[in-house]
Design a protein around this motif. Structure first.
Motif, mmCIF file in Angstrom:
data_model
loop_
_atom_site.group_PDB
_atom_site.id
_atom_site.type_symbol
_atom_site.label_atom_id
_atom_site.label_comp_id
_atom_site.label_asym_id
_atom_site.label_seq_id
_atom_site.Cartn_x
_atom_site.Cartn_y
_atom_site.Cartn_z
ATOM 1 N N LEU A 185 0.814 -1.212 0.000
ATOM 2 C CA LEU A 185 0.000 0.000 0.000
ATOM 3 C C LEU A 185 0.850 1.266 0.000
ATOM 4 C CD1 LEU A 185 -2.849 -0.878 2.546
ATOM 5 C CD2 LEU A 185 -3.134 -0.394 0.108
ATOM 6 N N GLU A 236 -6.239 -4.610 7.420
ATOM 7 C CA GLU A 236 -5.988 -3.980 6.121
ATOM 8 C C GLU A 236 -6.615 -2.594 6.047
ATOM 9 O OE1 GLU A 236 -6.497 -4.854 1.319
ATOM 10 O OE2 GLU A 236 -7.165 -6.329 2.795
ATOM 11 N N ILE A 269 -4.842 1.106 5.312
ATOM 12 C CA ILE A 269 -5.311 2.101 4.334
ATOM 13 C C ILE A 269 -5.390 3.473 4.996
ATOM 14 C CG2 ILE A 269 -7.277 2.801 2.913
ATOM 15 C CD1 ILE A 269 -7.812 -0.178 2.426
ATOM 16 N N ARG A 321 -1.998 4.871 5.339
ATOM 17 C CA ARG A 321 -1.508 5.427 4.072
ATOM 18 C C ARG A 321 -1.992 6.870 3.911
ATOM 19 N NH1 ARG A 321 -3.458 2.630 -1.383
ATOM 20 N NH2 ARG A 321 -5.409 3.442 -0.548
#
Length: 252
Positions: free
Chosen positions: A115, A140, A144, A147
């Motif tokens: 990512l 996950e 995200i 990020r």
């Protein structure tokens, strides 16, 4: 015609050691012996070895093969379980290929989560190390969110990375005051970041230990003091806790 153990192994595409192991596991019947004591194998042994090899190629373990022989395991159920396992393996390998594709496209280090491939060039060794820990302990969807946080990094974040070990208390306080509003905004966008260990699929205790050790070893005392000071500043902004009335208090 009878074959020796070595000849049978060559015909079946296996080894003498494997044949002996199958004897020990009860998967291959022992042959008759010649008068000189040597084993003599026949076609039924070859067929049995070929069948075992076929089942092994399909993914069956030796205990599963033994259970099928004994009639204690349903063949259809075993096949369905093997199929499900293969599906998981294919999904895993497909994901790995996609990650390797990202590495090749961006030229990013292998240890950076996929990512973050776009941001890898701007990450310090410390940040990459922390991301490796986060990848292990966060979900996950949380990665995200991280990020997004990395993409919004400010000059103050960069200052934290380069803060000298001998930074004065005044410098530490000044940097913490610049960082605090950004962390506050970050927690408004992603409330879970106020208590990241609480969402870890590995459990709060394991995540807390891993994150605490990672931060404690990767950051020097001055940087840790900045992080602590940020929490102090955010705590000052928090509304005071509402005290519950005593059980015998009259209703308002």
């Amino acid at each position: 015609m009878a074959w020796s153990t070595r000849q049978l192994a060559q015909l079946a595409g296996t080894t003498v050691k494997t044949i002996r192991h199958y004897h020990e596991q009860g998967l291959l019947p022992l042959p008759r012996r010649r008068t000189n004591g040597y084993k003599q194998y026949g076609a039924r042994h070859l067929v049995r070895l070929l069948r075992i090899r076929r089942l092994r190629e399909l993914g069956m373990s030796l205990p599963q093969i033994a259970a099928l022989d004994a009639g204690t395991e349903d063949a259809a159920g075993t096949v369905r379980a093997l199929d499900a396992e293969l599906e998981r393996t294919i999904e895993h390998l497909t994901r790995l290929r996609a990650e390797l594709g990202e590495v090749l496209r961006h030229g990013s280090p292998l240890d950076v989560p996929p990512l973050f491939a776009d941001d890898a060039a701007g990450l310090s060794d410390r940040q990459r190390s922390l991301l490796a820990v986060y990848q292990e302990f966060f979900r996950e969807e949380d990665m995200i969110a991280l990020r997004d946080i990395v993409a919004r990094a400010s000059p103050a974040d960069a200052e934290l990375e380069t803060l000298p070990e001998d930074a004065s208390e005044a410098e530490i306080d000044a940097l913490a005051r610049r960082l605090a509003p950004e962390v506050r905004a970050q927690r408004l966008r992603h409330p879970w970041t106020a208590d990241p260990a609480g969402r870890s699929p590995r459990g709060r205790a394991a995540a807390t230990t891993a994150l605490a050790h990672a931060v404690g070893e990767l950051y020097h005392p001055g940087q840790i003091r900045v992080l602590q000071r940020v929490e102090e500043l955010l705590g000052q902004d928090a509304p005071p806790p509402v005290e519950a009335p005593p059980p015998d208090a009259p209703a308002p």
